[in-house]
Design a protein around this motif. Structure first.
Motif, PDB file in Angstrom:
ATOM      1  N   LYS A  92       0.827  -1.227   0.000  1.00 17.57           N
ATOM      2  CA  LYS A  92       0.000   0.000   0.000  1.00 17.57           C
ATOM      3  C   LYS A  92       0.854   1.266   0.000  1.00 17.57           C
ATOM      4  CE  LYS A  92      -1.853  -1.122   3.836  1.00 17.57           C
ATOM      5  NZ  LYS A  92      -1.267  -2.458   3.857  1.00 17.57           N
ATOM      6  N   SER A  93       1.865   1.293   0.894  1.00 23.96           N
ATOM      7  CA  SER A  93       2.675   2.507   1.006  1.00 23.96           C
ATOM      8  C   SER A  93       3.483   2.724  -0.270  1.00 23.96           C
ATOM      9  CB  SER A  93       3.602   2.408   2.213  1.00 23.96           C
ATOM     10  OG  SER A  93       2.830   2.156   3.369  1.00 23.96           O
ATOM     11  N   THR A  94       4.009   1.629  -0.811  1.00 23.73           N
ATOM     12  CA  THR A  94       4.769   1.701  -2.068  1.00 23.73           C
ATOM     13  C   THR A  94       3.867   2.231  -3.183  1.00 23.73           C
ATOM     14  OG1 THR A  94       5.925  -0.273  -1.298  1.00 23.73           O
ATOM     15  CG2 THR A  94       6.164   0.276  -3.626  1.00 23.73           C
ATOM     16  N   ALA A 152      -1.916   7.633   6.914  1.00 25.51           N
ATOM     17  CA  ALA A 152      -2.841   7.375   8.033  1.00 25.51           C
ATOM     18  C   ALA A 152      -2.513   6.066   8.730  1.00 25.51           C
ATOM     19  CB  ALA A 152      -4.273   7.358   7.524  1.00 25.51           C
ATOM     20  N   ASP A 153      -1.337   5.511   8.411  1.00 21.37           N
ATOM     21  CA  ASP A 153      -0.932   4.269   9.074  1.00 21.37           C
ATOM     22  C   ASP A 153      -0.305   4.638  10.416  1.00 21.37           C
ATOM     23  OD1 ASP A 153      -0.103   1.854   9.906  1.00 21.37           O
ATOM     24  OD2 ASP A 153       0.840   1.261   8.017  1.00 21.37           O
ATOM     25  N   VAL A 154      -1.169   4.857  11.398  1.00 24.80           N
ATOM     26  CA  VAL A 154      -0.681   5.313  12.698  1.00 24.80           C
ATOM     27  C   VAL A 154       0.179   4.256  13.382  1.00 24.80           C
ATOM     28  CG1 VAL A 154      -2.502   6.998  13.141  1.00 24.80           C
ATOM     29  CG2 VAL A 154      -2.854   4.613  13.764  1.00 24.80           C
ATOM     30  N   PRO A 185       3.924   4.024  10.311  1.00 24.66           N
ATOM     31  CA  PRO A 185       4.047   5.039   9.245  1.00 24.66           C
ATOM     32  C   PRO A 185       5.354   4.912   8.478  1.00 24.66           C
ATOM     33  CG  PRO A 185       4.345   6.035  11.437  1.00 24.66           C
ATOM     34  CD  PRO A 185       4.050   4.588  11.664  1.00 24.66           C
ATOM     35  N   THR A 186       5.264   4.720   7.164  1.00 25.76           N
ATOM     36  CA  THR A 186       6.484   4.532   6.365  1.00 25.76           C
ATOM     37  C   THR A 186       6.642   5.586   5.271  1.00 25.76           C
ATOM     38  OG1 THR A 186       5.211   2.966   5.072  1.00 25.76           O
ATOM     39  CG2 THR A 186       6.727   2.027   6.654  1.00 25.76           C
ATOM     40  N   ILE A 187       5.603   6.373   5.057  1.00 21.06           N
ATOM     41  CA  ILE A 187       5.651   7.338   3.942  1.00 21.06           C
ATOM     42  C   ILE A 187       6.835   8.316   4.038  1.00 21.06           C
ATOM     43  CG2 ILE A 187       4.391   9.355   2.994  1.00 21.06           C
ATOM     44  CD1 ILE A 187       3.448   6.721   1.778  1.00 21.06           C
TER      45      ILE A 187
HETATM   46 MG   LIG Z   1       2.211   0.694   4.709  1.00 19.33          MG
END
Ligand SMILES: [Mg+2]
Ligand SMILES: Nc1ncnc2c1ncn2[C@@H]1O[C@H](COP(=O)(O)OP(=O)(O)OP(=O)(O)O)[C@@H](O)[C@H]1O
Length: 363
Positions: free
Chosen positions: A112-114, A135-137, A140-142
């Protein structure tokens, strides 16, 4: 206008040009603007619904030919522009954002993040105004994937100014936790955090705000759907997920929350060896397409399993910018175009009524 050609004749000729996604001619869609003529020269503007239109040049050429066929025309000048539409009402929380598109999946680690980072870069490259909300609390990798160097700033208005990477405004829970520190947020605080991430942030004018979601069907997804109307979600699936019906759980959740699903993306779809070029369908391939068709959801495209996707993301320069000619980067560009087309289609489906968030239990 020239005596022999008037605006009505030009518009009539342009009815021959169809928008391939909306299946209607560009005149009845209201895309043709500012028709002018001077001697044998006719000029006009075609305003598309997204800068990410793959057939932009083809439409321009069709329009040129259609008008050149009229008697008395010597030259046709066409200005191609775009204005991204929205199916959402103007909302006080996010007044300057036209479309909110969450990137979701039924389980973790599917990409998802990729996908969020690369699609944001792809849309931005095509000229769209894009923002990313991580919003990946819980993980978070963004900030890492997009190589964000700066921190958000608190403005005197008590609103947050997000940092930018590749000229894209980015906000992430990762900015509010030290490296290696776990982010522990419970339901009600989580709801408030998401609210602040949306409404308390100076996003600026955006065509698309992509929201990188945590995996599964939990509190963040619910809060997001409760707080604002969403244009629609993109669901990422790997070939194995299809077999296990994991993606369909995420799709089912959005359906229950009356949030449209704009499409399914198959990630890690087949492996191309960078050394010998040999292609191997390790986990199978094409399953997401078949199951999307079964569920009557658009299939947006497939991304191969490619080591360079991971290394470029780890280095903060995703493959769409670091290796734009690679098959993986091209796959992301194609998916971005298809996603933008789905957003445009929703923008025109006004007769379906405005999508409202559904309150599903109290936050
Ligand atoms: Mg992710
Ligand atoms: N197509 C691909 N080819 C190779 N590696 C990939 C691909 N897609 C993602 N990855 C890698 O797989 C790992 C998981 O990807 P990512 O973090 O984007 O998944 P996610 O769904 O956001 O995970 P989470 O659910 O934990 O948030 C990362 O190391 C990423 O670089």
């Amino acid at each position: 206008m020239n005596e022999s050609v008037d605006a009505a004749a030009v518009l009539n000729a342009l009815r021959a040009v169809q928008d391939p996604d909306l299946h209607r001619d560009i005149v009845s869609l209201g895309f043709v603007k500012d028709v002018k003529s001077c001697g044998g020269t006719v000029s006009f503007t075609i305003e598309l619904t997204t800068p990410a239109c793959p057939v932009r040049d083809i439409m321009k050429e069709q329009a040129r030919r259609a008008v050149m066929a009229l008697p008395g025309i010597e030259k046709v000048e066409i200005n191609m522009t775009s204005q991204v539409r929205t199916s959402l009402p103007k909302q006080p929380l996010l007044e300057t954002v036209r479309n909110v598109v969450p990137i979701a999946s039924g389980k973790g680690g599917v990409g998802k993040s990729t996908v969020s980072a690369n699609l944001a870069l792809a849309l931005s490259k095509m000229g769209a105004r894009v923002g990313v909300m991580d919003a990946d609390v819980y993980g978070p990798t963004i900030p890492t994937v997009l190589g964000v160097k700066d921190q958000p700033r608190m403005l005197p208005t008590q609103r947050i100014l997000p940092p930018r990477a590749f000229d894209i405004p980015i906000l992430s829970m990762g900015f509010f936790a030290s490296a290696g520190q776990a982010v522990v947020v419970r339901g009600p605080i989580l709801h408030k955090t998401i609210e602040q991430f949306l409404g308390g942030v100076e996003w600026g004018e955006l065509d698309y705000l992509l929201v990188d979601l945590p995996p599964g069907t939990g509190d963040v997804q619910l809060s997001l759907c409760q707080i604002i109307p969403l244009t629609g979600a993109a669901v990422v699936s790997t070939p194995q997920d299809v077999a296990l019906n994991v993606a369909s759980k995420a799709i089912d959740m959005f359906r229950k929350l009356r949030t449209p699903v704009l499409g399914v993306i198959e990630n890690m779809s087949g492996y191309a060896c960078p050394k010998c070029g040999h292609h191997d369908d390790i986990f199978g391939v094409g399953g997401a397409k078949a199951s999307a068709e079964q569920m009557n959801i658009p299939f947006l495209g497939a991304i191969p399993l490619d080591t360079r996707i991971r290394t470029s993301s780890d280095g903060g320069r995703p493959i769409v910018v670091s290796d734009p000619d690679s098959p993986a980067a091209k796959a992301f560009m194609g998916i971005a175009e298809k996603l933008a087309a789905q957003v445009s289609i929703r923008g025109f489906k006004s007769d379906e009524g405005i999508l409202q968030p559904v309150v599903w239990g109290k936050p």
